[in-house]
Design a protein around this motif. Structure first.
Motif, PDB file in Angstrom:
ATOM      1  N   TYR A   1       0.840  -1.204   0.000  1.00 31.88           N
ATOM      2  CA  TYR A   1       0.000   0.000   0.000  1.00 31.88           C
ATOM      3  C   TYR A   1       0.875   1.253   0.000  1.00 31.88           C
ATOM      4  N   LYS A   2       1.896   1.271   0.852  1.00 36.26           N
ATOM      5  CA  LYS A   2       2.798   2.432   0.903  1.00 36.26           C
ATOM      6  C   LYS A   2       3.563   2.613  -0.397  1.00 36.26           C
ATOM      7  N   ALA A   3       3.777   1.508  -1.105  1.00 38.80           N
ATOM      8  CA  ALA A   3       4.491   1.568  -2.385  1.00 38.80           C
ATOM      9  C   ALA A   3       3.586   2.042  -3.521  1.00 38.80           C
ATOM     10  N   GLY A   4       2.318   2.299  -3.218  1.00 37.72           N
ATOM     11  CA  GLY A   4       1.419   2.861  -4.215  1.00 37.72           C
ATOM     12  C   GLY A   4       0.625   1.856  -5.020  1.00 37.72           C
ATOM     13  N   HIS A   5       0.634   0.589  -4.605  1.00 34.24           N
ATOM     14  CA  HIS A   5      -0.122  -0.424  -5.333  1.00 34.24           C
ATOM     15  C   HIS A   5      -1.569  -0.470  -4.857  1.00 34.24           C
ATOM     16  N   GLU A   6      -2.432  -0.988  -5.700  1.00 32.90           N
ATOM     17  CA  GLU A   6      -3.828  -1.190  -5.324  1.00 32.90           C
ATOM     18  C   GLU A   6      -3.938  -2.538  -4.620  1.00 32.90           C
ATOM     19  N   ILE A   7      -4.359  -2.514  -3.368  1.00 30.87           N
ATOM     20  CA  ILE A   7      -4.315  -3.698  -2.518  1.00 30.87           C
ATOM     21  C   ILE A   7      -5.701  -4.292  -2.319  1.00 30.87           C
ATOM     22  N   THR A   8      -5.785  -5.608  -2.446  1.00 34.36           N
ATOM     23  CA  THR A   8      -6.972  -6.350  -2.031  1.00 34.36           C
ATOM     24  C   THR A   8      -6.537  -7.368  -0.980  1.00 34.36           C
ATOM     25  N   VAL A   9      -7.252  -7.393   0.133  1.00 37.62           N
ATOM     26  CA  VAL A   9      -6.952  -8.304   1.234  1.00 37.62           C
ATOM     27  C   VAL A   9      -8.095  -9.292   1.379  1.00 37.62           C
ATOM     28  N   LEU A  10      -7.769 -10.579   1.304  1.00 32.95           N
ATOM     29  CA  LEU A  10      -8.768 -11.616   1.565  1.00 32.95           C
ATOM     30  C   LEU A  10      -8.375 -12.352   2.831  1.00 32.95           C
ATOM     31  N   SER A  11      -9.282 -12.388   3.799  1.00 27.89           N
ATOM     32  CA  SER A  11      -9.064 -13.146   5.028  1.00 27.89           C
ATOM     33  C   SER A  11     -10.416 -13.445   5.652  1.00 27.89           C
ATOM     34  N   ARG A  12     -10.419 -14.304   6.668  1.00 21.67           N
ATOM     35  CA  ARG A  12     -11.689 -14.704   7.262  1.00 21.67           C
ATOM     36  C   ARG A  12     -11.902 -14.122   8.655  1.00 21.67           C
ATOM     37  N   ASP A  13     -11.062 -13.170   9.071  1.00 25.41           N
ATOM     38  CA  ASP A  13     -11.153 -12.606  10.417  1.00 25.41           C
ATOM     39  C   ASP A  13     -11.588 -11.146  10.342  1.00 25.41           C
ATOM     40  N   PRO A  14     -12.857 -10.847  10.617  1.00 22.72           N
ATOM     41  CA  PRO A  14     -13.328  -9.464  10.505  1.00 22.72           C
ATOM     42  C   PRO A  14     -12.654  -8.524  11.493  1.00 22.72           C
ATOM     43  N   HIS A  15     -12.328  -9.021  12.671  1.00 15.74           N
ATOM     44  CA  HIS A  15     -11.682  -8.168  13.668  1.00 15.74           C
ATOM     45  C   HIS A  15     -10.315  -7.694  13.182  1.00 15.74           C
ATOM     46  N   LYS A  16      -9.538  -8.615  12.633  1.00 14.21           N
ATOM     47  CA  LYS A  16      -8.220  -8.242  12.120  1.00 14.21           C
ATOM     48  C   LYS A  16      -8.334  -7.313  10.916  1.00 14.21           C
ATOM     49  N   GLN A  17      -9.378  -7.492  10.116  1.00 18.35           N
ATOM     50  CA  GLN A  17      -9.581  -6.571   9.000  1.00 18.35           C
ATOM     51  C   GLN A  17      -9.846  -5.156   9.506  1.00 18.35           C
ATOM     52  N   LEU A  18     -10.661  -5.038  10.548  1.00 19.29           N
ATOM     53  CA  LEU A  18     -10.938  -3.709  11.117  1.00 19.29           C
ATOM     54  C   LEU A  18      -9.676  -3.072  11.677  1.00 19.29           C
ATOM     55  N   LEU A  19      -8.802  -3.878  12.284  1.00 17.82           N
ATOM     56  CA  LEU A  19      -7.554  -3.339  12.823  1.00 17.82           C
ATOM     57  C   LEU A  19      -6.607  -2.889  11.712  1.00 17.82           C
ATOM     58  N   LEU A  20      -6.641  -3.585  10.576  1.00 15.61           N
ATOM     59  CA  LEU A  20      -5.733  -3.248   9.474  1.00 15.61           C
ATOM     60  C   LEU A  20      -6.218  -2.062   8.657  1.00 15.61           C
ATOM     61  N   GLN A  21      -7.517  -1.865   8.564  1.00 11.91           N
ATOM     62  CA  GLN A  21      -8.079  -0.842   7.678  1.00 11.91           C
ATOM     63  C   GLN A  21      -7.481   0.554   7.844  1.00 11.91           C
ATOM     64  N   PRO A  22      -7.271   1.048   9.072  1.00 15.95           N
ATOM     65  CA  PRO A  22      -6.705   2.404   9.191  1.00 15.95           C
ATOM     66  C   PRO A  22      -5.311   2.535   8.567  1.00 15.95           C
ATOM     67  N   HIS A  23      -4.580   1.435   8.451  1.00 12.24           N
ATOM     68  CA  HIS A  23      -3.227   1.474   7.890  1.00 12.24           C
ATOM     69  C   HIS A  23      -3.238   1.393   6.366  1.00 12.24           C
ATOM     70  N   VAL A  24      -4.333   0.892   5.792  1.00 14.50           N
ATOM     71  CA  VAL A  24      -4.456   0.777   4.331  1.00 14.50           C
ATOM     72  C   VAL A  24      -5.859   1.246   3.941  1.00 14.50           C
ATOM     73  N   PRO A  25      -6.157   2.535   4.154  1.00 17.46           N
ATOM     74  CA  PRO A  25      -7.540   3.013   4.072  1.00 17.46           C
ATOM     75  C   PRO A  25      -8.216   2.834   2.719  1.00 17.46           C
ATOM     76  N   ASP A  26      -7.465   2.762   1.636  1.00 14.04           N
ATOM     77  CA  ASP A  26      -8.071   2.611   0.314  1.00 14.04           C
ATOM     78  C   ASP A  26      -8.036   1.173  -0.199  1.00 14.04           C
ATOM     79  N   ALA A  27      -7.624   0.254   0.645  1.00 12.79           N
ATOM     80  CA  ALA A  27      -7.548  -1.155   0.222  1.00 12.79           C
ATOM     81  C   ALA A  27      -8.943  -1.758   0.111  1.00 12.79           C
ATOM     82  N   ASN A  28      -9.040  -2.796  -0.696  1.00 14.97           N
ATOM     83  CA  ASN A  28     -10.282  -3.559  -0.811  1.00 14.97           C
ATOM     84  C   ASN A  28     -10.206  -4.755   0.134  1.00 14.97           C
ATOM     85  N   PHE A  29     -11.251  -4.975   0.894  1.00 12.04           N
ATOM     86  CA  PHE A  29     -11.276  -6.087   1.831  1.00 12.04           C
ATOM     87  C   PHE A  29     -12.365  -7.074   1.430  1.00 12.04           C
TER      88      PHE A  29
END
Length: 316
Positions: free
Chosen positions: A21-49
């Protein structure tokens, strides 16, 4: 570039997500843990989850659409848990990897990288066997593998286990006979992944060209831990880790990476953590000082004190 990180909220996956994300790429994150996704979102605000199980083919195929790079870092990895929960480890680590490879093929993905482990080499535990099978699945689909050693500062690593034991007032367990391990940080792992993608060649198994190694006993000696106890290796634990087996050989590919080939070659030594000059205690202490999470350790460790050994507690 569009980068899909499967298992993108794990110890490695979350750092990869931030890195790309910091390198300017368009990021998509696939995982099965909604809590961890919420924790990660502020660090990659434009990522797709995408909230999905790695074994759900339709969800994985959807996530793969229009991606340039897929990094498969989703796995159940704790050795002792795998020995007790065989079906779930097989489902996630083998079936899930097969699903990812099939979805990548269907979506015409050109670059897909499977994150493997030294435990896949001459495996003695279920986790290692699932990783070895995962390697075979990706190679059979003309995708590539990055195999490396333990990430020493990942969640569930021995450092975290030691911390919790000390906090609970319990002795730290040291396995016997003396184990050795490869030394890697998450930063090292990300650098290797970058290199494997930049120098991508489908159907190859990449390994680090060189890795330092250390004795876990020396690691304990490097820091003050009030009490330690020697215990036998647990079922499924190796005394030494291996990156290239006797049935494989390897050659340099880039300054950071080598490629593993199948077949015996007497001119190549087994690439294992016990045939590398171990890190000295000062080197271990210096390396520890570079960890971004040192603050969570400093409350329980101090340098240059030899641990006090206790007799094993009898089983009841």
């Amino acid at each position: 570039m569009r980068v899909l990180i499967i298992g993108g909220t794990g110890s490695l996956g979350s750092e990869l997500s931030k890195h790309y994300y910091k390198a300017g790429h368009e990021i998509t994150v696939l995982s099965r843990d909604p809590h961890k996704q919420l924790l990660l979102q502020p660090h990659v605000p434009d990522a797709n989850f995408i909230l999905a199980d790695v074994c759900d083919y339709s969800s994985v195929l959807f996530a793969c659409q229009d991606q340039d790079i897929v990094i498969h870092a989703a796995a159940l990895k704790h050795v002792s848990v795998g020995e007790k929960h065989v079906q779930e480890f097989v489902r996630v680590n083998i079936t899930g990897t097969s699903v990812v490879a099939a979805a990548c093929r269907a979506a015409n993905i050109k670059i897909a990288l499977f994150i493997s482990s030294d435990k896949a080499v001459e495996p003695v535990n279920l986790y290692g066997k699932t990783k070895a099978t995962g390697e075979d699945i990706f190679i059979a689909n003309s995708y590539s593998v990055l195999r490396y050693g333990n990430v020493v500062n990942s969640r569930g690593s021995f450092i975290y286990v030691w911390r919790e034991l000390v906090r609970a007032g319990k002795p730290v367990e040291l396995r016997t006979p003396e184990p050795t391990r490869f030394y890697m940080t998450i930063s090292d792992a990300i650098g290797l992944i970058d290199s494997a993608i930049s120098n991508y060649d489908g159907g190859k198994v990449f390994i680090p060209s060189s890795l330092p190694a250390f004795s876990i006993w020396d690691f304990a000696k490097a820091f003050e831990i009030s009490e330690v106890i020697k215990t036998p290796l647990l079922p499924g634990e190796k005394q030494h880790e291996v990156l290239v087996s006797k049935a494989e050989w390897y050659e340099n590919y880039t300054p950071k990476l080598s490629i593993v080939h199948k077949g015996y070659d007497v001119s190549h030594e087994t690439y294992s953590s016990d045939n590398i000059e171990p890190m000295s205690i000062p080197e271990i202490q210096s390396a520890m000082g570079t960890f971004y999470y040192l603050s969570i350790l400093e409350e329980v460790i101090k340098p240059n004190v030899t641990p006090r050994l206790l007799e094993p507690t009898p089983s009841i």
